[in-house]
Enzyme design. Sequence first.
Site, mmCIF file in Angstrom:
data_model
loop_
_atom_site.group_PDB
_atom_site.id
_atom_site.type_symbol
_atom_site.label_atom_id
_atom_site.label_comp_id
_atom_site.label_asym_id
_atom_site.label_seq_id
_atom_site.Cartn_x
_atom_site.Cartn_y
_atom_site.Cartn_z
ATOM 1 N N ARG A 51 0.797 -1.230 0.000
ATOM 2 C CA ARG A 51 0.000 0.000 0.000
ATOM 3 C C ARG A 51 0.831 1.281 0.000
ATOM 4 N NH1 ARG A 51 -2.798 -3.850 1.684
ATOM 5 N NH2 ARG A 51 -0.805 -4.367 2.597
ATOM 6 N N LYS A 80 25.722 -3.322 -0.257
ATOM 7 C CA LYS A 80 27.191 -3.270 -0.273
ATOM 8 C C LYS A 80 27.719 -2.476 0.916
ATOM 9 C CE LYS A 80 26.685 -2.231 -4.942
ATOM 10 N NZ LYS A 80 27.116 -1.386 -6.056
#
Length: 307
Positions: A51, A80
């Site tokens: 939503r 990362k």
Amino acid sequence: MKSIIDILDFTVEELDELIATALDIIDNPNKYAHICDGKKLATLFFEPSTRTRLSFEAAMYELGGNVLGFSEANSSSAAKGESIADTAKTVSCYADIIAMRHPKEGAAFVAANNASIPVINAGDGGHCHPTQTLADLLTIRREKGRFNNLTVGLCGDLKFGRTVHSLINALSRYSNIKFVLISPEELKLPSYVKKDILQKNNIPYEQTTDLEAAMPKLDILYMTRVQRERFFNEEDYLRLKDSYILTPDKLKNAKSDLSILHPLPRVNEISVAIDNDPRACYFKQVLNGKYMRMALILKLLKEAGTI
Ligand code: CP
């Protein structure tokens, strides 16, 4: 640069303005269809969402703007090891406004302190979910016509349910609001919310484990999901997950004009047999969320001088 981290970042007057804009959008969508032409919303979702993310995206498209972003942390450079601060600085180079969801409390605050564009908290851990509260408020306004003189039952996971914490904060600023806090012992409202909001503002509340006993006095029943992702062990989740299941039978002593809200997603908390009951408002709440997010994007971009 104004960002929105908490529902208390808005004054009551600003909430009234946002609701007025949302109601005008509902009545006159064409008036708003090109206000954000050429502008970009970045949706940075480090946690799952249906939503919130899609309604933000629909909101920006319906204002004429465009959307970029990611829907899971693993598809961004967070995987990362990039920090939230660096992510916010980077995205500020590409977009005009950010909506961000993150599993850590305070993440949106860090992003806002590092971005050069407005940041909207789309949910930070168990802390806050201010734009869900905007959807809740518009729903209450459209269903009840008022924010005063209401007895509001909050049921389910009141400990980890960030939507509950934000809604209590918002409604506590109106007069003659009473809360009935319905939860298992282990999932009671955190004491900091009781102390800093309810007790500090002399808001009457009661705590109970008994939903059916509370039912007759409620004007609004706000059901919530037990937040599996915030539990430290699966056993506790499994034991508590079905603590409250709203069925037609449990509504037999409810007011005829009760409004049943739920931020969704639901798991088992509300039987699908209730979906066609005129008191069920949770899918109207979903749609109201889009209108309030449109109003919010407009307000923040105007304040930033972007539109
Ligand atoms: N209410 C809500 O935040 O739903 P999503 O998790 O699907 O965005």
